[in-house]
Write a protein that holds these residues in place. Structure first.
Motif, PDB file in Angstrom:
ATOM      1  N   GLU A  64       0.812  -1.217   0.000  1.00  0.00           N
ATOM      2  CA  GLU A  64       0.000   0.000   0.000  1.00  0.00           C
ATOM      3  C   GLU A  64       0.849   1.273   0.000  1.00  0.00           C
ATOM      4  OE1 GLU A  64      -2.538  -0.465   3.394  1.00  0.00           O
ATOM      5  OE2 GLU A  64      -4.070  -1.494   2.214  1.00  0.00           O
ATOM      6  N   GLY A  65       1.871   1.314   0.856  1.00  0.00           N
ATOM      7  CA  GLY A  65       2.699   2.509   0.965  1.00  0.00           C
ATOM      8  C   GLY A  65       2.099   3.551   1.887  1.00  0.00           C
ATOM      9  N   LYS A  79       6.052  -0.566  -6.361  1.00  0.00           N
ATOM     10  CA  LYS A  79       5.908  -0.476  -7.814  1.00  0.00           C
ATOM     11  C   LYS A  79       6.674  -1.628  -8.451  1.00  0.00           C
ATOM     12  CE  LYS A  79       5.840   4.557  -7.327  1.00  0.00           C
ATOM     13  NZ  LYS A  79       6.553   5.829  -7.623  1.00  0.00           N
ATOM     14  N   TRP A  80       5.951  -2.573  -8.999  1.00  0.00           N
ATOM     15  CA  TRP A  80       6.559  -3.807  -9.487  1.00  0.00           C
ATOM     16  C   TRP A  80       7.667  -3.561 -10.490  1.00  0.00           C
ATOM     17  CZ3 TRP A  80       6.691  -5.344 -14.570  1.00  0.00           C
ATOM     18  CH2 TRP A  80       5.861  -4.643 -15.454  1.00  0.00           C
ATOM     19  N   ASN A  81       7.468  -2.598 -11.396  1.00  0.00           N
ATOM     20  CA  ASN A  81       8.425  -2.389 -12.482  1.00  0.00           C
ATOM     21  C   ASN A  81       9.712  -1.718 -12.010  1.00  0.00           C
ATOM     22  OD1 ASN A  81       6.608  -0.164 -12.078  1.00  0.00           O
ATOM     23  ND2 ASN A  81       7.491   0.819 -13.894  1.00  0.00           N
ATOM     24  N   VAL A  88      -2.126  -6.906  -5.989  1.00  0.00           N
ATOM     25  CA  VAL A  88      -1.896  -5.701  -6.789  1.00  0.00           C
ATOM     26  C   VAL A  88      -2.502  -4.507  -6.068  1.00  0.00           C
ATOM     27  CG1 VAL A  88      -1.782  -6.964  -8.964  1.00  0.00           C
ATOM     28  CG2 VAL A  88      -3.977  -6.066  -8.183  1.00  0.00           C
ATOM     29  N   TRP A  89      -1.947  -3.350  -6.339  1.00  0.00           N
ATOM     30  CA  TRP A  89      -2.353  -2.141  -5.631  1.00  0.00           C
ATOM     31  C   TRP A  89      -3.796  -1.785  -5.954  1.00  0.00           C
ATOM     32  CZ3 TRP A  89      -2.659   3.491  -6.335  1.00  0.00           C
ATOM     33  CH2 TRP A  89      -2.511   4.189  -5.135  1.00  0.00           C
ATOM     34  N   TYR A 101      -3.796   2.885 -12.849  1.00  0.00           N
ATOM     35  CA  TYR A 101      -3.326   1.878 -11.905  1.00  0.00           C
ATOM     36  C   TYR A 101      -3.844   0.499 -12.284  1.00  0.00           C
ATOM     37  CZ  TYR A 101      -2.287   6.159  -9.399  1.00  0.00           C
ATOM     38  OH  TYR A 101      -1.821   7.397  -9.066  1.00  0.00           O
ATOM     39  N   ILE A 102      -5.045   0.457 -12.846  1.00  0.00           N
ATOM     40  CA  ILE A 102      -5.560  -0.807 -13.374  1.00  0.00           C
ATOM     41  C   ILE A 102      -4.669  -1.290 -14.514  1.00  0.00           C
ATOM     42  CG2 ILE A 102      -7.481  -1.893 -14.589  1.00  0.00           C
ATOM     43  CD1 ILE A 102      -9.342   0.041 -13.038  1.00  0.00           C
TER      44      ILE A 102
END
Length: 557
Positions: A146-147, A155-157, A201-202, A219-220
């Motif tokens: 969440e952060g 952030k996955w990337n 996922v966020w 974000y989606i």
């Protein structure tokens, strides 16, 4: 880090104590460091005692450094002897006469990793986890996903590719994350331990903000990009990116979790957990509490529906019983936590887990949390596995012992049931149990726990179709008292193993002491198991079912 020579001759450099110490053994260590600055000479990488300065091993690394940019230098180092303790340092030095100052960055030192993966996992901790035979990994965790702020979410990337390209981020527990543990490392972790990845996922929610619905699309799309990176063919944009960093073969995601958790009521914390690309959402239930509360919730999952199974994504006992408090106290005076799980709590977790296993048609699985604790720096206790830099100081908790040996639900047990069986005379307390069978191993199984009994509890167990003189193995876990805990060099859990024979009516007779956890394994399959369906329940669209098979869960049509 800039290192100025400050002298015209001799060796200059720096040292680092690692993560509260470095475990030095006669084995190959690998690592690298980046340098910027003109230097025509050698670097010396060494491991030595912080107490006596005794050198355990060194290696010379020829410089390729220039002032034009960063240059990576790789090395291997094999100590000549084991250090007597972990109070050691790693150092890099260079010849002061050949350079005035050099810049150093991204310095690493790795012992052999689990399955020898580059930038891999600590082998002793992975072996401890492998002994649990886990079936899923919920990743990348909860709060970390969440952060504190939208900008500092996971952030996955930014967690893939070379370490030098990962910016890291400020985590939600007050320290900087390097993101050396990134998406690919999580997926390799699943591969190495044969776990199903449960990807979170966020969800557009950070600790301090919620993204408006009309602004969620980016974000989606980011979540879709992540899924394409994991599962897409190399013909796709993100599948090609995966291949470019060394992973042409895709992974598969069958479970997708939207966010960490969304509070639906004052008592239930849930998130969406769905089989990927399928209808029929499940819930994610979290609970941290006291022993009496878990025991009182033995039947909690009896009223859940099989159309929407539940994952118990986080659970643990975190504080002792308090007659004035039903639930754990999170803040304020008296919020002292024990350093390690203790036996009363572990037995109550077993009772709670047996209640889950009685409902395997709508329990996906369960995961104790938190999983790992560095004893030199932690913000939460108790935890399942504790460690220091010295791997001989690993602590596998009393709760770990219960999970490993006997009683957690099918997705997290070394003694899995392919069927649960109906029972008669089911009056629970102070003994709690679940009966079942594993048609793959040919065993009938009873898992039991005794909580808050004033004396030994007599047990007469009969499995339909089991004949007289049939053999069974009874394993019982106990501890000296309810406050016993495992510690460095101390194992409080006692295990007794007894061979039993069925009496003339096929009954096994034994007794269990207070605060015990037991497993009865019978050589033979109960008649009810041969006739019963394997825990299949309707889920999602008509004709689709969820259930257990071959020791795990899944769906069929």
């Amino acid at each position: 880090m800039n290192v100025a020579s400050g002298a015209s001759t001799g060796q200059v450099g720096f040292s680092n104590a690692g993560w509260w110490g470095i475990d030095i053994r006669v084995q190959k260590y690998t690592g690298s460091f980046y340098i910027k600055g003109d230097y025509n000479g050698v670097f010396v990488a060494s491991l030595q005692s912080a107490l006596t300065n005794e050198n355990f091993g060194s290696v010379e690394v020829q410089s390729a450094s220039t002032s034009k940019g960063w240059t990576q230098h790789n090395y291997t180092l094999t100590p000549t002897k084991n250090a007597p303790n972990s109070n050691n340092t790693f150092s890099i030095t260079f010849d002061a006469s050949k350079a005035n100052a050099l810049d150093f960055n991204l310095i690493s030192l790795f012992p052999p990793t689990y399955r020898n993966r580059e930038n891999g996992m600590r082998a002793d901790l992975m072996e401890a986890l492998a002994d649990l035979k886990p079936s899923f990994l919920r990743m990348p965790g909860g709060n970390n996903l969440e952060g504190d702020h939208i900008a500092t979410r996971w952030k996955w990337n930014e967690t893939i590719g070379p370490l030098v390209d990962r910016p890291g981020h400020r985590g939600t527990w007050g320290y900087q994350n390097t993101d050396g543990l990134g998406l690919v490392k999580y997926l390799n972790w699943c591969t190495d331990l044969n776990m199903e990845p449960l990807l979170a996922v966020w969800a557009g929610l950070s600790f301090d903000a919620v993204v408006p619905e009309d602004e969620l699309q980016i974000y989606i799309q980011d979540a879709l990009n992540e899924l394409e990176f994991i599962m897409g063919s190399t013909d796709t944009k993100y599948g090609a990116l995966r291949a470019s960093i060394g992973y042409p073969e895709p992974w598969q995601i069958k479970y997708l979790e939207i966010g960490k958790k969304n509070t639906l009521s004052s008592e239930d914390d849930r998130v969406a957990v769905v089989p990927f690309n399928e209808a029929g959402a499940a819930g994610d239930y979290h609970e941290y509490t006291r022993p009496d509360t878990f025991v009182s919730k033995f039947g909690f999952f009896d009223n859940y529906t099989s159309e929407h199974p539940v994952l118990v994504g986080e659970y643990a006992i975190i504080q002792p019983n308090d007659v004035n408090e039903r639930d754990a106290v999170w803040t304020g005076p008296g919020n002292e936590r024990k350093r390690f799980p203790w036996w009363t709590g572990s037995v109550s977790e077993a009772v709670y887990a047996i209640g889950m296993e009685r409902n395997t048609d709508h329990i996906i699985g369960a995961s104790y949390a938190p999983l790992l604790q560095n004893l030199n720096s932690y913000e939460w206790s108790p935890d399942l596995i504790s460690f220091t830099a010295d791997q001989s100081q690993d602590v596998l908790s009393t709760s770990y012992e219960v999970i490993k040996r006997h009683v957690l639900p099918q997705l997290f047990s070394n003694n899995r049931m392919t069927h649960t069986l109906p029972v008669s005379e089911a009056t629970f307390g102070p003994a709690y149990w679940v009966a079942g069978a594993n048609t793959d191993t040919g065993k009938s199984i009873l898992k039991a726990a005794v909580y808050n009994s004033t004396s030994d509890v007599p047990m007469d167990v009969t499995f339909s179709g089991i004949n007289a003189d049939t053999s069974a193995t009874l394993t019982v876990l106990t501890a000296p008292d309810g406050y016993s805990n495992n510690d460095i060099g101390v194992s409080a859990v006692k295990t007794s193993v007894t061979t039993l024979r069925a009496q003339g009516n096929g009954t096994f007779t034994f007794s269990l002491p207070n605060l015990s956890v037991a497993l009865l394994e019978v050589d033979g399959i109960a008649a009810a198991a041969d006739a019963a369906p394997k825990n299949w329940a309707p889920w999602g669209r008509p004709g689709r079912y969820w259930g257990s098979q071959n020791g795990g869960h899944g769906w069929r049509e």
